[in-house]
Design a protein around this motif. Structure first.
Motif, PDB file in Angstrom:
ATOM      1  N   TYR A 151       0.876  -1.184   0.000  1.00  0.00           N
ATOM      2  CA  TYR A 151       0.000   0.000   0.000  1.00  0.00           C
ATOM      3  C   TYR A 151       0.904   1.222   0.000  1.00  0.00           C
ATOM      4  N   ASN A 152       1.053   1.829  -1.183  1.00  0.00           N
ATOM      5  CA  ASN A 152       1.965   2.955  -1.345  1.00  0.00           C
ATOM      6  C   ASN A 152       1.233   4.281  -1.117  1.00  0.00           C
ATOM      7  N   LYS A 153       2.031   5.317  -0.958  1.00  0.00           N
ATOM      8  CA  LYS A 153       1.536   6.692  -0.790  1.00  0.00           C
ATOM      9  C   LYS A 153       0.854   6.899   0.561  1.00  0.00           C
ATOM     10  N   ILE A 154       1.403   6.272   1.615  1.00  0.00           N
ATOM     11  CA  ILE A 154       0.819   6.477   2.943  1.00  0.00           C
ATOM     12  C   ILE A 154       1.006   7.914   3.416  1.00  0.00           C
ATOM     13  N   ASP A 155       1.980   8.616   2.789  1.00  0.00           N
ATOM     14  CA  ASP A 155       2.167  10.027   3.146  1.00  0.00           C
ATOM     15  C   ASP A 155       0.949  10.857   2.741  1.00  0.00           C
ATOM     16  N   LEU A 156       0.290  10.460   1.650  1.00  0.00           N
ATOM     17  CA  LEU A 156      -0.918  11.159   1.214  1.00  0.00           C
ATOM     18  C   LEU A 156      -2.161  10.646   1.934  1.00  0.00           C
ATOM     19  N   ALA A 157      -2.129   9.371   2.327  1.00  0.00           N
ATOM     20  CA  ALA A 157      -3.285   8.780   3.010  1.00  0.00           C
ATOM     21  C   ALA A 157      -3.245   9.007   4.517  1.00  0.00           C
ATOM     22  N   GLU A 158      -2.150   9.611   4.996  1.00  0.00           N
ATOM     23  CA  GLU A 158      -1.950   9.865   6.425  1.00  0.00           C
ATOM     24  C   GLU A 158      -2.068   8.571   7.237  1.00  0.00           C
ATOM     25  N   ARG A 159      -1.327   7.551   6.760  1.00  0.00           N
ATOM     26  CA  ARG A 159      -1.274   6.271   7.449  1.00  0.00           C
ATOM     27  C   ARG A 159       0.150   5.996   7.892  1.00  0.00           C
ATOM     28  N   ALA A 160       0.297   5.116   8.885  1.00  0.00           N
ATOM     29  CA  ALA A 160       1.623   4.766   9.392  1.00  0.00           C
ATOM     30  C   ALA A 160       2.202   3.595   8.596  1.00  0.00           C
ATOM     31  N   ALA A 161       3.515   3.557   8.552  1.00  0.00           N
ATOM     32  CA  ALA A 161       4.189   2.419   7.917  1.00  0.00           C
ATOM     33  C   ALA A 161       4.012   1.194   8.800  1.00  0.00           C
ATOM     34  N   GLU A 162       3.625   0.082   8.197  1.00  0.00           N
ATOM     35  CA  GLU A 162       3.447  -1.147   8.968  1.00  0.00           C
ATOM     36  C   GLU A 162       3.460  -2.368   8.054  1.00  0.00           C
ATOM     37  N   ARG A 163       3.728  -3.501   8.662  1.00  0.00           N
ATOM     38  CA  ARG A 163       3.608  -4.794   7.996  1.00  0.00           C
ATOM     39  C   ARG A 163       2.439  -5.510   8.646  1.00  0.00           C
ATOM     40  N   HIS A 164       1.526  -6.031   7.870  1.00  0.00           N
ATOM     41  CA  HIS A 164       0.354  -6.688   8.446  1.00  0.00           C
ATOM     42  C   HIS A 164      -0.085  -7.864   7.577  1.00  0.00           C
ATOM     43  N   ASP A 165      -0.753  -8.809   8.210  1.00  0.00           N
ATOM     44  CA  ASP A 165      -1.281  -9.973   7.502  1.00  0.00           C
ATOM     45  C   ASP A 165      -2.669  -9.664   6.974  1.00  0.00           C
ATOM     46  N   GLU A 166      -2.931 -10.192   5.786  1.00  0.00           N
ATOM     47  CA  GLU A 166      -4.264 -10.098   5.213  1.00  0.00           C
ATOM     48  C   GLU A 166      -4.795 -11.504   4.977  1.00  0.00           C
ATOM     49  N   ALA A 167      -6.057 -11.601   4.619  1.00  0.00           N
ATOM     50  CA  ALA A 167      -6.686 -12.909   4.442  1.00  0.00           C
ATOM     51  C   ALA A 167      -5.975 -13.746   3.387  1.00  0.00           C
ATOM     52  N   ASP A 168      -5.447 -13.095   2.354  1.00  0.00           N
ATOM     53  CA  ASP A 168      -4.821 -13.844   1.266  1.00  0.00           C
ATOM     54  C   ASP A 168      -3.329 -13.572   1.125  1.00  0.00           C
ATOM     55  N   GLY A 169      -2.686 -13.103   2.213  1.00  0.00           N
ATOM     56  CA  GLY A 169      -1.256 -12.874   2.120  1.00  0.00           C
ATOM     57  C   GLY A 169      -0.746 -11.806   3.069  1.00  0.00           C
ATOM     58  N   VAL A 170       0.424 -11.271   2.730  1.00  0.00           N
ATOM     59  CA  VAL A 170       1.111 -10.287   3.558  1.00  0.00           C
ATOM     60  C   VAL A 170       1.075  -8.938   2.865  1.00  0.00           C
ATOM     61  N   ALA A 171       0.957  -7.873   3.657  1.00  0.00           N
ATOM     62  CA  ALA A 171       0.927  -6.526   3.093  1.00  0.00           C
ATOM     63  C   ALA A 171       1.887  -5.622   3.862  1.00  0.00           C
ATOM     64  N   VAL A 172       2.427  -4.634   3.161  1.00  0.00           N
ATOM     65  CA  VAL A 172       3.291  -3.624   3.763  1.00  0.00           C
ATOM     66  C   VAL A 172       2.775  -2.267   3.336  1.00  0.00           C
ATOM     67  N   SER A 173       2.583  -1.387   4.295  1.00  0.00           N
ATOM     68  CA  SER A 173       2.185  -0.004   4.003  1.00  0.00           C
ATOM     69  C   SER A 173       3.427   0.874   4.064  1.00  0.00           C
ATOM     70  N   LEU A 174       3.669   1.652   3.001  1.00  0.00           N
ATOM     71  CA  LEU A 174       4.895   2.437   2.939  1.00  0.00           C
ATOM     72  C   LEU A 174       4.712   3.658   2.049  1.00  0.00           C
ATOM     73  N   SER A 175       5.757   4.455   2.004  1.00  0.00           N
ATOM     74  CA  SER A 175       5.798   5.591   1.093  1.00  0.00           C
ATOM     75  C   SER A 175       7.074   5.504   0.269  1.00  0.00           C
ATOM     76  N   ALA A 176       6.924   5.243  -1.019  1.00  0.00           N
ATOM     77  CA  ALA A 176       8.095   5.218  -1.891  1.00  0.00           C
ATOM     78  C   ALA A 176       8.690   6.612  -2.022  1.00  0.00           C
ATOM     79  N   LYS A 177       7.884   7.630  -1.784  1.00  0.00           N
ATOM     80  CA  LYS A 177       8.346   9.012  -1.943  1.00  0.00           C
ATOM     81  C   LYS A 177       9.322   9.408  -0.843  1.00  0.00           C
ATOM     82  N   ASN A 178       8.951   9.137   0.443  1.00  0.00           N
ATOM     83  CA  ASN A 178       9.830   9.577   1.532  1.00  0.00           C
ATOM     84  C   ASN A 178      10.587   8.422   2.208  1.00  0.00           C
ATOM     85  N   GLY A 179      10.324   7.191   1.785  1.00  0.00           N
ATOM     86  CA  GLY A 179      11.081   6.049   2.300  1.00  0.00           C
ATOM     87  C   GLY A 179      10.520   5.397   3.537  1.00  0.00           C
TER      88      GLY A 179
END
Length: 451
Positions: free
Chosen positions: A335-363
């Motif tokens: 899940y990219n662009k968390i800087d625009l979505a005002e979300r925190a960086a995190e790693r979390h499990d989903e029903a069908d796999g693994v997800a990472v929330s991040l910002s490619a813009k600011n790292g």
């Protein structure tokens, strides 16, 4: 014949051993029998063993080709186990070709790819795993891979394999001996701790497989494909991971129309990251070609990173992509662009796999993604990793299967003994005790000429 090392040809071979192009020094390597006379015809000097001798290299008419150093390594104390000459001259392509031509005039023939190392193997100077480590060291793309290749070249991998073989042979001898006493077979084996030995052998084999698997990662790396809808930040993520502007980034959807590749490393593992064209319906012919190439790369990938805009999440378009993915392909939803979505960086499990929330813009969150890639690769820190190849892993896996089958065959000791024999044969393939000619041709054919 498989299972035996054939004596190499006795003719003399020669090749340029340094890389093509201009250089300060160029080296020609010669291997064969009776090379002191060869050296005398070339330079007018009888070289002393393992001493660098200043010499003039001359053509058949006595004219000077080049001046340089002449080194002589008499058999069997040389790389190939034969007489070896090294002619060190100036590194110009023309002068090296002239010197090589003179060597051929004196009776040598041009070496085939990998023929020097193949002769070293056939003469017992290296086993097959060590021979493969030669080219792995040359091809090493990271410091960790180079260090692991050196361990294999110096025989650490082979020592582990030979230790396993020794344990297996001892166990086989014990089992074969009991076959003469059919009424007391299992009791005799229990008294000799045969089953404990087998269990310890299985555990040691698993440990060697783990180290070899790490080495395989260092050699081949991980192929990672970035995919998703246009303008979700695939190119930005590639640039962030690589630490360089490899891909063009604009707000215009469809900017990336062909695959863009970048290689980086995490904990010494080469990561071959491929940025692809955005997956969408389009009438643009060029973009359609890029999308077709995207699907080709996805089919070859070890890991797929599916990028999603953190503000909108997984929608119908992403679900359509997921439905077409190859079965068993490892996947991370980013899940990219968390800087625009005002979300925190995190790693979390989903029903069908693994997800990472991040910002490619600011790292933010990039380290979480790197850690997840290492987890999928099965990597864990180890200082004693040795370089390994896919065929080594297959052989180790086969040996493990035969050992497990042996345990399942009790109390039928004839079948038990046969499974142990097959496990021994699988392990012996790694070092070349059992090796078919076509396998040797495939391995040494990948070497460069002069090596």
């Amino acid at each position: 014949m498989a299972g035996e090392r054939r004596a190499p040809a006795t003719d003399t071979i020669a090749a340029i051993a340094t890389a093509p192009g201009r250089g300060g020094i160029g080296v020609i390597r010669v291997s064969g029998a009776g090379l002191p006379a060869f050296a005398a015809a070339l330079s007018g000097k009888q070289p002393a063993p393992r001493v660098a001798t200043l010499a003039d290299f001359r053509a058949a008419d006595g004219s000077l080709i080049d001046s340089g150093l002449l080194l002589y390594f008499p058999a069997p104390h040389s790389f190939t186990g034969e007489d070896v000459l090294e002619l060190q001259g100036h590194g110009g392509p023309v002068v090296l070709q002239m010197l090589l031509a003179r060597c051929l005039d004196l009776g040598a023939r041009l070496a085939e790819p990998g023929e020097f190392t193949r002769r070293a193997f056939l003469n017992g100077k290296l086993d097959l795993a060590q021979a493969e480590a030669v080219v792995d060291l040359i091809d090493a793309a990271t410091t960790a891979a180079a260090k692991s290749a050196v361990r294999s070249l110096h025989g650490e991998f082979s020592k582990e394999i030979n230790a396993l073989l020794d344990q297996l042979i001892e166990l086989r001898a014990l089992v074969e001996a009991t076959l003469d006493f059919p009424d007391e077979e299992v009791d005799f084996l229990e008294a000799a701790d045969a089953f404990g030995r087998l269990d310890r052998l299985r555990l040691r084999l698993a440990a060697v497989f783990d180290r070899a698997q790490q080495g395989r990662l260092l050699q081949g790396g991980l192929h990672v494909v970035l995919a998703g809808q246009p303008n979700v930040g695939k190119s930005s993520l590639l640039n962030r991971l690589a630490g360089d502007e490899l891909a063009i980034v604009t707000p215009v959807a469809g900017t990336t129309r062909d695959v863009v590749r970048g290689t980086l490393q995490i904990e010494g593992i080469p990561l071959h990251v491929i940025d692809t064209a955005g997956l969408r319906e389009t009438d643009d012919e060029v973009e359609q070609i890029g999308i077709a190439r995207t699907w080709r790369e996805i089919k070859r990938a070890d890991v797929l990173i599916l990028l999603v805009d953190a503000r909108s999440g997984v929608g119908e378009a992403e679900r359509a992509i997921l439905a077409q993915l190859p079965a068993g392909l490892a996947r991370i939803t980013v899940y990219n662009k968390i800087d625009l979505a005002e979300r925190a960086a995190e790693r979390h499990d989903e029903a069908d796999g693994v997800a990472v929330s991040l910002s490619a813009k600011n790292g933010a969150g990039i380290d979480l993604l790197r850690a997840e890639l290492l987890r999928i690769a099965g990597w864990h820190p180890a200082e004693d990793v040795f370089i390994a190849r896919e065929r080594h892993l297959r052989a180790l896996g086969s040996a493990g299967e035969h050992i497990a089958a042996a345990q399942a065959q009790l109390p039928q000791l004839e079948l038990f003994a046969e499974e142990l024999r097959l496990a021994q044969r699988a392990l012996a393939e790694i070092t070349g005790e059992f090796s078919a000619d076509d396998l040797l041709g495939e391995i040494f054919g990948r070497f460069c000429i002069g090596k």
